[in-house]
Design a protein around this motif. Structure first.
Motif, PDB file in Angstrom:
ATOM      1  N   PHE A  12       5.289   2.126  20.622  1.00 31.88           N
ATOM      2  CA  PHE A  12       4.207   3.077  20.521  1.00 31.88           C
ATOM      3  C   PHE A  12       4.621   3.959  19.314  1.00 31.88           C
ATOM      4  O   PHE A  12       3.654   4.490  18.669  1.00 31.88           O
ATOM      5  N   SER A  13       5.988   4.304  18.885  1.00 38.09           N
ATOM      6  CA  SER A  13       6.190   5.099  17.917  1.00 38.09           C
ATOM      7  C   SER A  13       6.142   4.410  16.404  1.00 38.09           C
ATOM      8  O   SER A  13       5.989   5.012  15.433  1.00 38.09           O
ATOM      9  N   PHE A  14       6.179   3.165  16.489  1.00 39.17           N
ATOM     10  CA  PHE A  14       6.354   2.422  15.128  1.00 39.17           C
ATOM     11  C   PHE A  14       5.049   2.747  14.387  1.00 39.17           C
ATOM     12  O   PHE A  14       5.204   2.969  13.251  1.00 39.17           O
ATOM     13  N   PRO A  15       3.845   2.386  14.992  1.00 35.93           N
ATOM     14  CA  PRO A  15       2.734   2.752  14.108  1.00 35.93           C
ATOM     15  C   PRO A  15       2.744   4.038  13.399  1.00 35.93           C
ATOM     16  O   PRO A  15       2.406   4.391  12.259  1.00 35.93           O
ATOM     17  N   LEU A  16       2.994   5.063  14.117  1.00 37.73           N
ATOM     18  CA  LEU A  16       2.976   6.537  13.922  1.00 37.73           C
ATOM     19  C   LEU A  16       3.958   6.618  12.502  1.00 37.73           C
ATOM     20  O   LEU A  16       3.676   7.234  11.424  1.00 37.73           O
ATOM     21  N   ALA A  17       5.210   5.886  12.651  1.00 37.35           N
ATOM     22  CA  ALA A  17       6.326   5.972  11.563  1.00 37.35           C
ATOM     23  C   ALA A  17       5.668   5.293  10.343  1.00 37.35           C
ATOM     24  O   ALA A  17       5.943   5.697   9.080  1.00 37.35           O
ATOM     25  N   LYS A  18       4.822   4.211  10.283  1.00 41.93           N
ATOM     26  CA  LYS A  18       4.403   3.476   9.361  1.00 41.93           C
ATOM     27  C   LYS A  18       3.293   4.399   8.653  1.00 41.93           C
ATOM     28  O   LYS A  18       3.312   4.386   7.348  1.00 41.93           O
ATOM     29  N   PHE A  19       2.560   5.091   9.365  1.00 47.15           N
ATOM     30  CA  PHE A  19       1.550   5.981   8.895  1.00 47.15           C
ATOM     31  C   PHE A  19       2.155   7.013   8.080  1.00 47.15           C
ATOM     32  O   PHE A  19       1.559   7.435   7.097  1.00 47.15           O
ATOM     33  N   LEU A  20       3.318   7.685   8.818  1.00 49.62           N
ATOM     34  CA  LEU A  20       3.770   8.870   8.117  1.00 49.62           C
ATOM     35  C   LEU A  20       4.375   8.286   6.648  1.00 49.62           C
ATOM     36  O   LEU A  20       4.285   8.804   5.532  1.00 49.62           O
ATOM     37  N   ASP A  21       5.046   7.177   6.656  1.00 49.24           N
ATOM     38  CA  ASP A  21       5.421   6.294   5.375  1.00 49.24           C
ATOM     39  C   ASP A  21       4.601   6.301   4.337  1.00 49.24           C
ATOM     40  O   ASP A  21       4.564   6.563   3.183  1.00 49.24           O
ATOM     41  N   PHE A  22       3.271   5.936   4.948  1.00 52.19           N
ATOM     42  CA  PHE A  22       2.107   5.522   3.978  1.00 52.19           C
ATOM     43  C   PHE A  22       1.652   6.891   3.459  1.00 52.19           C
ATOM     44  O   PHE A  22       1.517   7.124   2.043  1.00 52.19           O
ATOM     45  N   LEU A  23       1.592   8.144   4.301  1.00 55.45           N
ATOM     46  CA  LEU A  23       1.268   9.101   3.702  1.00 55.45           C
ATOM     47  C   LEU A  23       2.522   9.820   2.784  1.00 55.45           C
ATOM     48  O   LEU A  23       1.860  10.184   1.712  1.00 55.45           O
ATOM     49  N   ARG A  24       3.492   9.685   2.836  1.00 54.33           N
ATOM     50  CA  ARG A  24       4.418  10.099   2.001  1.00 54.33           C
ATOM     51  C   ARG A  24       4.462   9.242   0.521  1.00 54.33           C
ATOM     52  O   ARG A  24       4.613   9.893  -0.249  1.00 54.33           O
ATOM     53  N   SER A  25       4.117   8.040   0.877  1.00 52.45           N
ATOM     54  CA  SER A  25       4.014   7.170  -0.492  1.00 52.45           C
ATOM     55  C   SER A  25       2.616   7.766  -1.333  1.00 52.45           C
ATOM     56  O   SER A  25       2.620   7.607  -2.532  1.00 52.45           O
ATOM     57  N   LEU A  26       1.656   7.910  -0.405  1.00 52.51           N
ATOM     58  CA  LEU A  26       0.710   8.323  -1.128  1.00 52.51           C
ATOM     59  C   LEU A  26       0.791   9.797  -1.956  1.00 52.51           C
ATOM     60  O   LEU A  26       0.245  10.003  -3.013  1.00 52.51           O
ATOM     61  N   TYR A  27       1.220  10.657  -1.141  1.00 53.15           N
ATOM     62  CA  TYR A  27       1.771  11.867  -1.771  1.00 53.15           C
ATOM     63  C   TYR A  27       2.377  11.833  -2.931  1.00 53.15           C
ATOM     64  O   TYR A  27       2.085  12.544  -4.190  1.00 53.15           O
ATOM     65  N   ASN A  28       3.531  10.987  -2.958  1.00 55.08           N
ATOM     66  CA  ASN A  28       4.407  10.761  -4.083  1.00 55.08           C
ATOM     67  C   ASN A  28       3.628  10.134  -5.341  1.00 55.08           C
ATOM     68  O   ASN A  28       3.928  10.550  -6.412  1.00 55.08           O
ATOM     69  N   PHE A  29       2.867   9.187  -5.028  1.00 51.02           N
ATOM     70  CA  PHE A  29       1.969   8.412  -5.890  1.00 51.02           C
ATOM     71  C   PHE A  29       1.088   9.569  -6.682  1.00 51.02           C
ATOM     72  O   PHE A  29       1.030   9.677  -7.841  1.00 51.02           O
ATOM     73  N   LEU A  30       0.387  10.459  -5.962  1.00 48.21           N
ATOM     74  CA  LEU A  30      -0.785  11.369  -6.340  1.00 48.21           C
ATOM     75  C   LEU A  30       0.021  12.301  -7.108  1.00 48.21           C
ATOM     76  O   LEU A  30      -0.337  12.982  -8.370  1.00 48.21           O
ATOM     77  N   MET A  31       1.470  12.966  -6.731  1.00 48.50           N
ATOM     78  CA  MET A  31       1.691  14.081  -7.428  1.00 48.50           C
ATOM     79  C   MET A  31       2.546  13.315  -8.963  1.00 48.50           C
ATOM     80  O   MET A  31       2.368  14.049  -9.825  1.00 48.50           O
ATOM     81  N   HIS A  32       2.869  12.058  -8.774  1.00 48.09           N
ATOM     82  CA  HIS A  32       3.447  11.453  -9.962  1.00 48.09           C
ATOM     83  C   HIS A  32       2.342  11.234 -11.074  1.00 48.09           C
ATOM     84  O   HIS A  32       2.360  11.412 -12.168  1.00 48.09           O
ATOM     85  N   ARG A  33       1.126  10.656 -10.583  1.00 47.16           N
ATOM     86  CA  ARG A  33      -0.089  10.563 -11.363  1.00 47.16           C
ATOM     87  C   ARG A  33      -0.371  11.789 -11.850  1.00 47.16           C
ATOM     88  O   ARG A  33      -1.099  11.896 -13.299  1.00 47.16           O
ATOM     89  N   SER A  34      -0.505  13.094 -11.223  1.00 46.00           N
ATOM     90  CA  SER A  34      -0.935  14.289 -11.605  1.00 46.00           C
ATOM     91  C   SER A  34       0.033  14.722 -12.744  1.00 46.00           C
ATOM     92  O   SER A  34      -0.625  15.475 -13.602  1.00 46.00           O
ATOM     93  N   THR A  35       1.142  14.516 -12.764  1.00 47.30           N
ATOM     94  CA  THR A  35       2.049  15.168 -13.646  1.00 47.30           C
ATOM     95  C   THR A  35       2.165  14.112 -15.183  1.00 47.30           C
ATOM     96  O   THR A  35       2.484  14.548 -15.965  1.00 47.30           O
ATOM     97  N   SER A  36       1.709  13.051 -14.737  1.00 44.63           N
ATOM     98  CA  SER A  36       1.795  11.971 -15.947  1.00 44.63           C
ATOM     99  C   SER A  36       0.307  12.250 -16.872  1.00 44.63           C
ATOM    100  O   SER A  36       0.440  11.983 -18.053  1.00 44.63           O
ATOM    101  N   HIS A  37      -0.764  12.689 -16.522  1.00 49.69           N
ATOM    102  CA  HIS A  37      -1.946  12.872 -17.073  1.00 49.69           C
ATOM    103  C   HIS A  37      -1.683  14.287 -17.926  1.00 49.69           C
ATOM    104  O   HIS A  37      -1.603  15.562 -17.714  1.00 49.69           O
TER     105      HIS A  37
END
Length: 148
Positions: free
Chosen positions: A123-148
C-alpha cells in the motif's frame, strides 16, 4: 463454602464460589525462575503468552529475547512437551497452573509477520513511487530553468 437459602421452601442450597482470577506460573526457557501472573478465567493461551512477555520485558529478565511477538512462542505443559497448547484454549480449561514458554520454530510466525509487512509495503509503495516521480520532475524543472 457459601450457602444460599431458597425463599420458597427455606432449604439451604450450597453455592459454589466462582473464580474471578487465576494465579499462573510460567517459566520462560533459559530464564531463572518462573513468572507469576494473575489472569482472568476467560483469558486464552494467547492472552497468557502476551502477559508473560510483557512482564519478562518489564522486569528486564535474562536472556534477552530476540522476538517478543506472542505468535513467536509456544506455551507447553513442561519443557519436555513437544506439543504446544492451542492459542484459543481458555486457561481455566487447561488443568494446570504451571507452564513452560519457549520460542517456537518461528517459521510460521515470521511468515505471518512478514506477510503483514509486505501487505503494508504494497500500500505504501505506490506513494513512494509517486514521491520519487515528483522529486525527479522538480529536479528536471529546476535544472531546465537554470540552463536557459
Amino acid at each position: 463454602m457459601t450457602h444460599q437459602v431458597s425463599r420458597n421452601d427455606h432449604q439451604v442450597v450450597p453455592q459454589t464460589p466462582q473464580m474471578t482470577k487465576l494465579l499462573v506460573s510460567v517459566t520462560v526457557r533459559g530464564s531463572v525462575g518462573p513468572i507469576q501472573v494473575i489472569v482472568s478465567p476467560d483469558d486464552t493461551v494467547h492472552d497468557l503468552i502476551k502477559d508473560v512477555l510483557k512482564v519478562y520485558v518489564k522486569e528486564k529478565r535474562r536472556p534477552l529475547l530476540s522476538e517478543i511477538h506472542p505468535s513467536c512462542f509456544g506455551l507447553h505443559y513442561s519443557p519436555f512437551s513437544l506439543q504446544s497448547l492451542k492459542l484459543d484454549e481458555k486457561v481455566i480449561n487447561l488443568g494446570s497452573r504451571k507452564f513452560f514458554l519457549c520460542p517456537e520454530q518461528a517459521d510460521h510466525a515470521r511468515t505471518i509477520i512478514l506477510d503483514q509487512s509486505k501487505q503494508n509495503e504494497r500500500f505504501s509503495f505506490p506513494l513512494a513511487k509517486f514521491l520519487d516521480f515528483l522529486r525527479s520532475l522538480y529536479n528536471f524543472l529546476m535544472h531546465r530553468s537554470t540552463s536557459h
